[in-house]
Scaffold this active site. Structure first.
Site, PDB file in Angstrom:
ATOM      1  N   GLU A   1       1.826  -8.772   2.338  1.00 17.99           N
ATOM      2  CA  GLU A   1       1.717  -7.965   3.545  1.00 17.99           C
ATOM      3  C   GLU A   1       2.191  -8.764   4.750  1.00 17.99           C
ATOM      4  O   GLU A   1       1.876  -9.964   4.882  1.00 17.99           O
ATOM      5  CB  GLU A   1       0.273  -7.483   3.768  1.00 17.99           C
ATOM      6  CG  GLU A   1      -0.200  -6.504   2.707  1.00 17.99           C
ATOM      7  CD  GLU A   1      -1.589  -5.959   3.008  1.00 17.99           C
ATOM      8  OE1 GLU A   1      -2.213  -6.443   3.969  1.00 17.99           O
ATOM      9  OE2 GLU A   1      -2.041  -5.056   2.281  1.00 17.99           O
TER      10      GLU A   1
ATOM     11  N   THR B   1      -1.863   1.863  -8.156  1.00 20.13           N
ATOM     12  CA  THR B   1      -3.019   2.407  -8.883  1.00 20.13           C
ATOM     13  C   THR B   1      -2.569   3.409  -9.938  1.00 20.13           C
ATOM     14  O   THR B   1      -3.042   3.383 -11.083  1.00 20.13           O
ATOM     15  CB  THR B   1      -3.984   3.072  -7.886  1.00 20.13           C
ATOM     16  OG1 THR B   1      -4.368   2.112  -6.901  1.00 20.13           O
ATOM     17  CG2 THR B   1      -5.216   3.589  -8.613  1.00 20.13           C
TER      18      THR B   1
ATOM     19  N   GLY C   1      -0.097  -6.155  -2.714  1.00 19.36           N
ATOM     20  CA  GLY C   1       1.134  -6.919  -2.614  1.00 19.36           C
ATOM     21  C   GLY C   1       1.200  -7.712  -1.324  1.00 19.36           C
ATOM     22  O   GLY C   1       0.279  -7.725  -0.494  1.00 19.36           O
TER      23      GLY C   1
ATOM     24  N   SER D   1       0.835  -1.190   0.000  1.00 20.38           N
ATOM     25  CA  SER D   1       0.000   0.000   0.000  1.00 20.38           C
ATOM     26  C   SER D   1       0.877   1.250   0.000  1.00 20.38           C
ATOM     27  O   SER D   1       1.801   1.380   0.797  1.00 20.38           O
ATOM     28  CB  SER D   1      -0.904  -0.015   1.233  1.00 20.38           C
ATOM     29  OG  SER D   1      -1.698   1.148   1.278  1.00 20.38           O
ATOM     30  N   GLY D   2       0.594   2.172  -0.926  1.00 24.88           N
ATOM     31  CA  GLY D   2       1.363   3.389  -1.048  1.00 24.88           C
ATOM     32  C   GLY D   2       2.522   3.302  -2.012  1.00 24.88           C
ATOM     33  O   GLY D   2       3.256   4.274  -2.187  1.00 24.88           O
TER      34      GLY D   2
ATOM     35  N   SER E   1      -5.232   3.923  -0.411  1.00 20.15           N
ATOM     36  CA  SER E   1      -4.931   2.502  -0.596  1.00 20.15           C
ATOM     37  C   SER E   1      -6.140   1.776  -1.186  1.00 20.15           C
ATOM     38  O   SER E   1      -7.276   1.940  -0.725  1.00 20.15           O
ATOM     39  CB  SER E   1      -4.555   1.870   0.740  1.00 20.15           C
ATOM     40  OG  SER E   1      -4.347   0.485   0.597  1.00 20.15           O
ATOM     41  N   SER E   2      -5.901   0.977  -2.209  1.00 20.43           N
ATOM     42  CA  SER E   2      -6.969   0.173  -2.815  1.00 20.43           C
ATOM     43  C   SER E   2      -7.235  -1.023  -1.912  1.00 20.43           C
ATOM     44  O   SER E   2      -6.341  -1.850  -1.675  1.00 20.43           O
ATOM     45  CB  SER E   2      -6.549  -0.303  -4.211  1.00 20.43           C
ATOM     46  OG  SER E   2      -6.365   0.777  -5.067  1.00 20.43           O
TER      47      SER E   2
END
Length: 1453
Positions: free
Chosen positions: A385, A106, A383, A101-102, A157-158
């Site tokens: 985690e 996207t 991805g 995330s980040g 974050s998606s």
């Protein structure tokens, strides 16, 4: 030479391990190179700042059609590779974008779809309305609003996986699209942690809804709702929730959602917010629950009003649970916790259904192409985690990443296998790294984690601890699963990216997707259209729980996710994959911050290190053979093997064996090394370089000290020499002054005596000439008188004798005619001989008359000369008298010593005069003797002619006497018959009488009787035959001369050489011969074609030899200049001449001349040769010569280009030394620099050879300067284009290297022997010179654009300056290129140029191959041509007397 700091492809790193990979990424990130390759995998590091220049239209056009690896790494390169593979192979493609995330997944997916849309729409016709790609791109804000949320690591974050299929038609244009979503994080709707946020749409709705809608939906601030106030974060930095709400509604408009449907969707979102405020507390009286407060009850009313539901039914469905038994229906009250769980389940179900409905609407709006056979899929998925506390969501995410990693490993291993097979090396022992055992632990049906989880969820009494114990006992033999020591509910899985410990406390709840039927019935029976559509009753079967039939339906989230993941993998396996791994460089999301540990963990999670590990399992270090030899060639035991083509393998084997490394292999184009072997070679190389550096330093210090001593010694010697020289110069100066005085006196006296002598000498010569002329005229008059007398006597004697002989012969002939008819023939022959003799006598008389006339003219000339000499003598006498008087007056004023000297000189002069008089007498006697001998010779020749005439007359007399004897014999044999006198021959045989003569004259002449007309006709025929024979002999002689000239041109032309003034002898010989033979004035001749054929044969034999080409260039050009200066046309002749020339060749000649002759010409003439009225063949020959000059010029120019072209690659890149020590050269400033490579030397050798050949063969300077201008233009274009096409050459060191080569060019061209090159040729190198100046100039960031364009590089275009500035890298001092503001101004100007339809190409056009034309403005006046210079004829012409005219001057020819 130092290597570059970073590598665009990390597989090519010398040290392929985690620190090397991390350092390479860190160095590239520091220079804003956020993209890096690892094989075919693209690594994208989030810059956290605006880098818009990397994604403009210009960048898209640069990567359009470029092969992967040709340009710098970029997301556009991966997208273009996928699109080109789709077009060329027709196979569907997929691009997998992953990262934490980040990390920018996207945004990367947006850029991918944007570029693919750009490529597919670039070939379409422009049309109105929104296209499919517009709808796909503009649907992102809508999905982000409902599916994205703020997390600890990312503000956007998606929280779902997205797979977009871009479908293409037969012309590979986007014809449809489909969006698939995976594993929406529904739990975030009801539970968030600080400082995270819920989904963006909740905050956007609370802040951005219109006032009327807020009243309708009874909205409050986001802090008033339980689902949004669990975290203290309500707003995001840099974003306005109300503005984002408008963006979301605009996106709904784009995808085709009407305003009414938008309000219906937003009302559902508002209802979920109200639903979260319904709180419960346990009832102390019974087992049920009550509302926690009046606000909770008001929230129920608000929720029912917004969702258009019955409040009582909604309350009953939340507080009770319906159980259907066999004979009755029981409503079981729920506890406060159960009611809260029921409320949250309804909220999650509502939001999940709403999200799926939005996705369906977007797909319907975009439209899918059912006929499409190929697509490009873009997978934007979370991805790997690993947090401090990992729950069910991390388990599903990591399960998906395990699946993708297996797919990734298979693809990477397949690429490695193809690489090894292409290079032809053994790879059979390399093992494939597979994570199938990890996937079996998770998804195995019989005893997998998912199956055990579903089994526990289906049992109502199961707890999280029991589920953990099932895992411990059922999977105790699995190495991938282990139990933590201090926890009874956690389990650890050994993933490909590391061990992750999961807490199973909430696994059962999150896996249970209970759908309460009573909730569905209430929602489906309401009046809310959106809810009715989403919760329409279906035929879904339900699972049973307990002994009665439950009102809830159980659905396993993990099982459903496993199924979706299987479908996704099936789709990915059917496509050709491309991988993009997004990296978040720091946890704080700050620009220019790079946290190594964080990045390294993401590289492990993204499978990048796994890909490197696959490479390390085989041959992680690989280098092209040329680069390997350039770097490690100094380690070769036999250094000579490096420089012989075909012995590279021998050198490689020697290097690797000397390094004592094993397991390496040599492919076709690369060297493959095992892990760690490259570091060993680097250490060996470094040690050898250190030794060499120490040796160089010691030699350098010794050189400096030796130089200092030499300079000191030289200085002392110079001081001593200067002192001695000063003393010697003083002494020499006094001696020279004395000598100079004596010489001045001597010179003055010599001049005075010389003037006197010259005057006396001139007077004596004039007197002698007058006396000799008088004597010669007297002798001439005597000779002429004698000759006239002799001629008159001879003529008189001859005439009398011939008259006597003729009368006698006539009498004899007349007597014979009376005798017989046979005598008539003899008479006729005699008369013919008589006429011929008369004609001959007449011709001799005419010749004598001509000779007399010539003598008379000579006499007149001599008389005129004598008068002139007498006048000059009188003048000389007067001048001598005046000189004597003036001299006497001067002599009397001189000193006594000078008078004696003059007297002595007078005595000497008298002696000389006496000697001159004696010599004069001797000369006159000698001349008299010569004149007498000449007269005797002439008299002897006249006597000989007279003797010949007498002999001819005697011969005629003899013949006549013989004929008389024959006539007498015939007369005696034949008796005359009177009967036949009246017959046919009566008039001939009868005696002649006056009357008979009259009858004969009146009667017609018989054929046997000759007359004067027949004799004249016979003489004319004989003369015609003689003329024809003479003409034939002349033709034979001419052809023989032609053959001599052509044979010399074809075989021995190089022996002709040049005159002292530089004029080619062969050109002069050809021109003089053509001039002598009159070939220019002929209407028809084949000599010109034969000369051209002979020259072409000689050129073919010479091939591409510089000396031969320049020799023929000079001869052809000078011959052409001779023709241009001497040939003229008859176009300005009189009208009468034009009317007379009516033949075909005359007309062609006139047209040709009018077409080719300019109106006015400034060509100088040729000394001694007048202008020639040439015909058509001559002008055609001139045109052929011009074509020949252009052909030889082009051949010579192409030969030079051919020789210098292979050297350009080494001229723009500094050579890498293969030996142990690098050759250094000291510059003018004392700095040691690398010595120039062989490329520059070879180019200079070629140019030097050309200059020497031109100078040796006297090529005109105007022609040679034009030649070198084109050659230097070619060198400029080729080197400039090569520099701009190769990024590794745009470095500071290469700039210094090229600048050294250019300065070497300047010094070479300015040498006196290279004057033919000229300054104009050096000016042609301005482009490469200015580009190099930009590379080597210091303080580039301080330079403004005006300084660069106006002062530093005025000739370069903005495109070229931008290309050099962006490709520049300093490998020596580490300085930066021009600043960002200058680059921004360059881009603005390039956009303006694009809008004005200016050329976007940064390459130069090669105009040096333009055909040379002889009609170009060459300075004809500067070309000196002299035919009367030192004319050394070859032996072929000296030995042949027919070419004796070549020895004379043209004016004497």
């Amino acid at each position: 030479m130092r290597e570059r700091a970073t590598a665009e492809d990390m597989v090519k790193l010398n040290h392929l391990h985690e620190p090397g990979v991390l350092e390479n990424l860190r160095a590239r990130y520091a220079t804003d190179d956020i993209y890096t390759y690892t094989g075919s995998i693209l690594i994208a590091v989030n810059p956290f700042k605006d880098v818009g220049h990397l994604y403009d239209e210009h960048m898209m056009s640069m990567y359009r059609g470029a092969r992967l690896g040709d340009l710098s790494p970029h997301v556009y390169a991966t997208a273009d590779a996928a699109y080109e593979a789709l077009r060329t192979e027709g196979v569907s493609q997929s691009v997998l974008v992953s990262g934490e995330s980040g990390a920018g997944k996207t945004e990367t997916a947006k850029l991918l779809m944007r570029y693919i849309a750009h490529r597919s729409s670039s070939d379409e016709d422009a049309g109105g309305g929104r296209t499919t790609q517009d709808k796909v791109l503009e649907s992102n804000p809508l999905l982000e609003a409902f599916g994205n949320a703020k997390t600890v690591r990312n503000d956007n974050s998606s929280r779902f996986g997205k797979y977009v299929e871009l479908q293409f038609d037969s012309k590979y244009r986007i014809s449809g699209a489909a969006i698939r979503t995976y594993l929406l994080e529904r739990s975030r709707v009801v539970k968030t942690s600080d400082p995270e946020r819920n989904f963006h749409i909740f905050y956007q709705l609370c802040a951005g809804a219109e006032e009327s809608d807020r009243e309708t939906w009874r909205l409050k601030d986001a802090s008033a709702y339980n689902y949004t106030n669990q975290s203290a974060c309500f707003d995001l930095d840099g974003l306005d929730n109300s503005e984002e709400y408008r963006r979301t509604t605009n996106a709904m408009d784009v995808v085709g959602i009407t305003k009414a449907e938008q309000k219906s969707i937003m009302s559902v979102v508002a209802g979920i917010l109200h639903l979260g405020n319904i709180c419960f507390i346990d009832n102390t009286d019974d087992e049920g629950c009550d509302f926690a407060s009046d606000a909770a009850k008001g929230a129920l009313v608000d929720c029912a009003a917004v969702l258009k539901l019955d409040a009582e039914k909604l309350e009953r469905s939340l507080r009770t649970r319906r159980i259907v038994l066999a004979d009755e229906v029981i409503h079981k009250p729920l506890s406060a916790a159960a009611a809260t769980h029921s409320r949250d389940a309804l909220a999650k179900s509502l939001y999940s259904k709403l999200f799926d409905s939005l996705v369906d609407r977007i797909n319907i709006s975009i439209g899918q192409d059912a006929t499409s056979k190929a697509f490009i899929g873009v997978l934007d998925i979370y991805g790997f985690e690993s947090f401090a506390v990992n729950s069910f969501e991390q388990f599903c995410i990591n399960f998906a990443n395990e699946k993708l990693q297996q797919h990734f490993n298979q693809h990477v291993f397949k690429m490695e296998q193809e690489e090894y097979e292409r290079e032809g090396i053994d790879w059979s022992y390399i093992e494939f790294i597979d994570n199938q055992d990890m996937l079996d632990v998770i998804e195995r049906r019989s005893n997998g984690i998912i199956s055990l989880l579903d089994e526990s969820c289906m049992l109502a009494s199961s707890t999280d601890e029991q589920f953990a114990q099932k895992l411990y006992t059922g999977l105790k033999d699995e190495q991938r699963l282990s139990k933590p020591k201090l926890s009874q509910t956690a389990f650890t899985l050994s993933h490909y990216a590391g061990d992750v410990t999961y807490e199973s406390n909430t696994f059962l709840d999150k896996n249970k997707d209970f759908v309460i039927q009573e909730h569905e019935e209430i929602l489906a029976s309401g009046s809310h259209e959106e809810l009715v559509r989403m919760f329409a009753l279906g035929d879904d079967s339900s699972e049973t729980s307990g002994r009665g039939k439950s009102s809830t339906k159980f659905s396993s989230v993990s099982t459903r996710f496993k199924k979706q993941l299987g479908e996704l993998m099936s789709k990915l396996n059917a496509t050709e994959p491309h991988y993009i791994r997004c990296i978040k460089p720091n946890a704080a999301s700050k620009a220019s911050s790079f946290e190594g540990a964080n990045v390294l963990q993401q590289l492990r999670c993204g499978g990048v290190l796994e890909a490197i590990r696959i490479s390390c399992a085989g041959y992680p270090s690989r280098k092209p053979i040329e680069i390997f030899l350039a770097r490690f060639g100094l380690l070769a035991p036999q250094a000579a093997a490096l420089y012989f083509e075909g012995r590279e393998r021998e050198a490689l084997e020697g290097i690797l064996q000397a390094a004592n490394v094993d397991g390496w292999q040599i492919g076709k184009t690369q060297v493959f090394l095992r892990s760690g072997q490259m570091a060993i070679l680097d250490v060996l190389r470094l040690n050898k370089l250190n030794k060499a550096a120490i040796e160089i330093q010691s030699r350098a210090r010794a050189f400096v000290k030796r130089k200092q001593f030499t300079e000191l010694r030289s200085a002392s010697i110079k001081v001593a020499a200067a002192a001695r020289g000063m003393l010697a110069r003083k002494r020499v100066r006094s001696i020279r002054e004395q000598i100079a005085a004596v010489r001045i006196q001597t010179a003055f006296r010599a001049i005075r005596a010389r003037v006197q002598f010259e005057r006396t000498k001139d007077a004596v010569q004039k007197i002698q000439a007058i006396v000799r002329g008088a004597r010669a005229r007297r002798i001439l008059r005597q000779t002429r008188a004698t000759e006239i007398t002799t001629n008159k006597a001879a003529t008189c004697i001859q005439s009398h004798w011939k008259a006597k002989v003729a009368r006698k012969e006539f009498k004899v002939a007349k007597a014979r005619a009376r005798e017989t008819g046979a005598l008539l023939e003899a008479k006729s022959s005699l008369e013919q001989q008589l006429e011929s003799e008369r004609a001959r006598t007449a011709m001799e008389q005419r010749a004598r008359q001509d000779e007399n006339a010539r003598h008379a003219s000579m006499e007149q000339e001599l008389r005129a000369r004598m008068e002139t000499l007498e006048k000059e003598l009188a003048i000389a006498r007067e001048s001598v008298h005046g000189i004597v008087e003036s001299r006497v007056s001067e002599v009397t004023s001189q000193k006594d010593g000078e008078i004696n000297v003059l007297r002595q000189s007078l005595v000497e002069r008298d002696a000389k005069l006496a000697e001159l008089q004696e010599w004069k007498a001797t000369r006159e006697a000698h001349e008299k003797i010569e004149l007498n001998s000449k007269l005797r010779q002439e008299n002897d020749s006249l006597q000989q002619e007279r003797t010949d005439l007498e002999r001819v007359v005697n011969q005629l007399r003899t013949e006549m006497s013989e004929m008389e004897k024959e006539n007498a014999t015939m007369k005696s044999q034949c008796s005359p018959s009177p009967v036949r006198t009246g017959g046919r021959f009566a008039s001939i045989l009868s005696p002649m009488s006056p009357m008979d003569g009259l009858d004969t004259l009146e009667s017609p002449r018989t054929p046997d009787t000759p007359n004067s007309e027949d004799v004249e006709a016979a003489l004319e025929r004989e003369q015609a035959e003689l003329d024809a024979r003479k003409l034939k002999l002349e033709q034979v002689r001419s052809h023989m001369e032609y053959a001599v000239l052509l044979n010399f041109i074809e075989k021995d032309a190089r022996d002709a050489g040049f005159m002292e003034n530089g004029t080619p002898v062969l050109a002069c010989i050809i021109f003089r011969c053509l001039l002598k033979w009159g070939t220019f004035e002929l209407d028809r001749t084949s000599l010109f074609d034969k000369i051209m054929d002979a020259i072409n044969i000689s050129l073919e034999d010479a091939g591409e030899d510089y000396a031969a080409l320049t020799y023929w260039l000079t001869n052809a050009f000078i011959l052409l200049q001779l023709l241009q200066r001497t040939l003229k046309t008859t176009a300005s002749g009189s009208k009468e001449n034009r009317r007379k020339s009516g033949g075909l060749f005359d007309r062609l000649n006139s047209r040709f001349v009018r077409a080719t002759t300019p109106v006015s010409t400034s060509s100088p003439g040729v000394k001694g040769v007048s202008h020639i009225d040439a015909k058509y063949p001559a002008f055609l020959f001139k045109q052929q010569l011009a074509a020949l000059v252009e052909k030889i010029y082009g051949t010579l120019r192409d030969r030079v280009k051919k020789d210098v072209t292979p050297q350009f690659a080494t001229c723009i890149q500094a050579p890498r030394q293969r030996s142990g020590t690098a050759t250094l050269a000291r510059s003018a400033s004392g700095v040691l620099r690398p010595e120039l490579g062989q490329g520059w030397m070879r180019i200079l050798d070629t140019l030097d050879e050309t200059v020497k050949a031109m100078a040796l063969n006297n090529v005109p300077q105007a022609l040679s300067k034009r030649f070198f201008v084109q050659v230097f233009c070619f060198i400029n274009v080729q080197m400039f284009n090569a520099l701009l096409l190769r990024r590794e050459c745009c470095s500071f060191s290469n700039g210094e290297y090229i600048k050294m080569g250019l300065s070497l060019f300047d010094s070479w061209a300015r040498k006196p022997q290279n004057e033919a090159v000229g300054e104009d040729s050096l000016d042609e190198l301005r482009f490469i010179r200015q580009a190099v100046n930009l590379l080597v100039i210091h303080q580039k960031p301080q330079k403004t654009l005006n300084e660069i364009t106006l002062e530093l590089c005025p000739q370069l275009s903005i495109q070229q300056l931008y290309r050099i500035s962006t490709m520049y890298w300093d490998d020596k001092y580490g300085t930066e290129s021009v600043n960002a503001e200058v680059l921004s101004e360059m881009r603005i100007r390039m956009k303006e140029d694009n809008s004005s339809h200016a050329s976007n190409s940064f390459l130069l056009d090669d105009d040096s191959s333009v055909q040379f034309s002889i009609d170009e403005n060459l300075d004809a006046q500067a070309i000196s041509i002299q035919l009367d210079g030192g004319f050394g004829l070859p032996g072929t012409f000296l030995e042949n007397p027919s070419f004796a005219f070549l020895l004379a001057r043209p004016s004497e020819q």
